[in-house]
Design a protein around this motif. Structure first.
Motif, short mmCIF file in Angstrom:
data_model
loop_
_atom_site.label_atom_id
_atom_site.label_comp_id
_atom_site.label_asym_id
_atom_site.label_seq_id
_atom_site.Cartn_x
_atom_site.Cartn_y
_atom_site.Cartn_z
N THR A 99 0.84 -1.20 0.00
CA THR A 99 0.00 0.00 0.00
C THR A 99 0.88 1.25 0.00
OG1 THR A 99 -1.77 -1.19 1.11
CG2 THR A 99 -1.82 1.20 1.30
N ASP A 101 -6.08 -1.90 -4.68
CA ASP A 101 -5.29 -2.52 -3.62
C ASP A 101 -6.02 -3.77 -3.09
OD1 ASP A 101 -3.29 -2.85 -1.80
OD2 ASP A 101 -3.56 -0.94 -0.77
N ASP A 102 -5.25 -4.73 -2.64
CA ASP A 102 -5.81 -5.95 -2.04
C ASP A 102 -6.78 -6.68 -2.97
OD1 ASP A 102 -4.41 -5.96 0.42
OD2 ASP A 102 -5.68 -4.35 1.15
N ARG A 117 4.44 -3.46 9.57
CA ARG A 117 3.43 -2.74 10.36
C ARG A 117 3.58 -3.07 11.84
NH1 ARG A 117 -1.16 -4.31 7.90
NH2 ARG A 117 -0.76 -2.87 6.21
#
Ligand code: ADP
Ligand code: MG
Length: 447
Positions: free
Chosen positions: A154, A213-214, A312
């Motif tokens: 992302t 995205d995704d 993350r």
């Protein structure tokens, strides 16, 4: 427009994937939708500190998620309890003046190429993303980025977006998650107005650059796959740029239509891998600098060592430790704070860790058998892994030296001491050994 509770609920659904579980529980959950007025969504929170933290850590993520859910929201404001009271007592026409945030923008300004640390794990994908940003509509179409969760996909899509809109302000660049694409599609079907469907098509087919995205969430959604296929073709034929991110290779997306799979492979398919120890360290250093966290070098080393699969989570640990130290009023976070702040993570790993697990990791790492590792062979290819393994068991477990000797084919405890000292020396002198030991520790600590 949706009701504000629904908007906020859907925003939270997105944020849950975007921020760490700790941050979500601590900061996002403390927010409540209060009002929507003249394009501004008002959220209330439990304290002044919570307001400051949530804005410092997640302002942009909330912004991006809100735009995705409801384009009519042009801005959002967080009110602490005092401000909330004032707000509720104010005459309606002045409400939007309170503490306004910057205007909404689709791309997170923190996710740029400059803020992306490049290492062996991501240098190719970085080059590809940069290539598309610098020369869109060229050869790389579509660019398909795939790789595990929290590895920077992302971030790269936003970096491309930020670069494109800065250098080509007239371009129409649209970033959506697959969920948003699906949601819009379903809404257009539900609507009784024929216009809704053409508006939906217009939205997706009139852009110059489409990023989804995704995309793995398209799995099993036949209707959305069909719609995406046509959107893709339309854009592609008109030489528009398409960029897609996925947490897995198209071959591994269940029930993905063959024609889509082959479309995805038409351009460049590039994976993003788990970063090595040095890259993790560099990411943490950059993050600490960006967020003005004051943390000891040892702390950064320890976190980079402990957390090796998801950036993350790595960032979440750093923020947790720094927050913990700031609560105690310390000028800088120390190792002691890591142990305290990350108690839960650390104790679970310790409980699960055994000598067998360490041995397995070492065997896997060096591609040797357990028999050889604990056996009598004296060639260098076996002796070094064996000594490293003894060192790791001494360092990571609380086992008597004699027992460790027994694990290694009944060797004397002085052999274990010798191995431990030798490897400790090597770590100081030889970077390769240091990296190996760190990688093995992370491997063994992974639950
Ligand atoms: P993904 O989309 O692959 O799940 P993200 O792009 O959301 O992962 O990345 C998770 C977090 O890690 C983000 O805060 C991002 O900025 C950070 N991150 C990932 N890779 C890097 C990198 N190479 N350099 C700096 N930060 C990174
Ligand atoms: Mg992502």
């Amino acid at each position: 427009m949706l009701k504000i509770d629904e908007i906020w609920q859907q925003t939270c659904n997105i944020l849950q994937h975007e921020v760490t579980a700790v941050s979500y529980d601590l900061w996002i959950k403390s927010l409540e939708p209060l009002d929507f007025n003249d394009g501004v969504l008002y959220l209330s929170t439990s304290s002044e500190t919570a307001k400051q933290r949530v804005l410092k850590l997640h302002e942009q993520q909330i912004r991006t998620a809100l735009t995705e859910i409801e384009p009519e929201i042009k801005d959002f404001v967080v009110l602490d309890p005092d401000e909330k009271e004032n707000y509720l007592n104010k005459p309606v026409e002045t409400k939007q003046e309170v503490n306004k945030c910057a205007p909404l923008c689709n791309f997170n300004p923190k996710y740029t190429f400059d803020n992306f640390v490049v290492g062996n794990s991501n240098k190719y994908v970085y080059a590809a993303a940069r290539g598309v940003a610098e020369h869109p509509f060229n050869k790389i179409n579509p660019l398909f980025i795939y790789g595990g969760v929290g590895l920077g996909k992302t971030h790269l899509l936003h970096a491309i977006g930020n670069y494109l809109i800065k250098n080509n302000p007239d371009l129409k660049v649209l970033y959506v998650t697959c969920e948003k694409f699906t949601h819009d599609y379903v809404e257009s079907l539900k609507s009784s107005k024929a216009q809704a469907n053409s508006e939906y098509r217009e939205k997706y087919r009139s852009v110059d650059v489409l990023m989804v995205d995704d995309i793995q969430f398209i799995s099993n959604k036949t209707g959305t796959q069909e719609e995406f296929f046509h959107t893709f073709n339309d854009l592609y034929q008109n030489q528009k740029q398409i960029i897609i991110a996925s947490d897995r290779h198209p071959k591994e997306i269940a029930s993905l239509e063959e024609r889509l799979r082959s479309r995805f492979s038409m351009g460049l398919m590039q994976d993003i891998q788990i970063p090595d120890f040095e890259t993790r360290l560099a990411i943490l250093q950059k993050k600490a600098q960006q967020e003005h966290y004051s943390v000891d070098e040892d702390v950064i080393n320890l976190i980079a060592e402990r957390c090796d699969t998801n950036i993350r989570e790595l960032e979440g640990m750093l923020s947790k430790v720094s927050f913990y130290a700031s609560l105690l009023g310390k000028p800088s976070a120390t190792l002691e704070d890591v142990n305290e702040a990350l108690k839960d993570q650390i104790s679970t790993t310790k409980q699960n860790l055994t000598a067998d697990r360490i041995i397995d990791c070492v065997c896997k790492y060096f591609s040797i058998t357990k028999e050889d590792l604990v056996g009598k062979k004296k060639n260098k290819e076996i002796v070094e892994p064996r000594q490293i393994c003894m060192y790791l068991i001494c360092d990571m477990l609380d086992l008597p030296l004699v027992s460790i000797g027994q694990i290694f084919g009944g060797r004397d405890h002085t052999t274990v001491i010798h191995a431990r000292e030798k490897v400790a020396e090597l770590i100081k002198e030889n970077n390769r050994v240091k990296v190996t030991v760190n990688d093995l520790k992370s491997m063994a600590n992974r639950t």
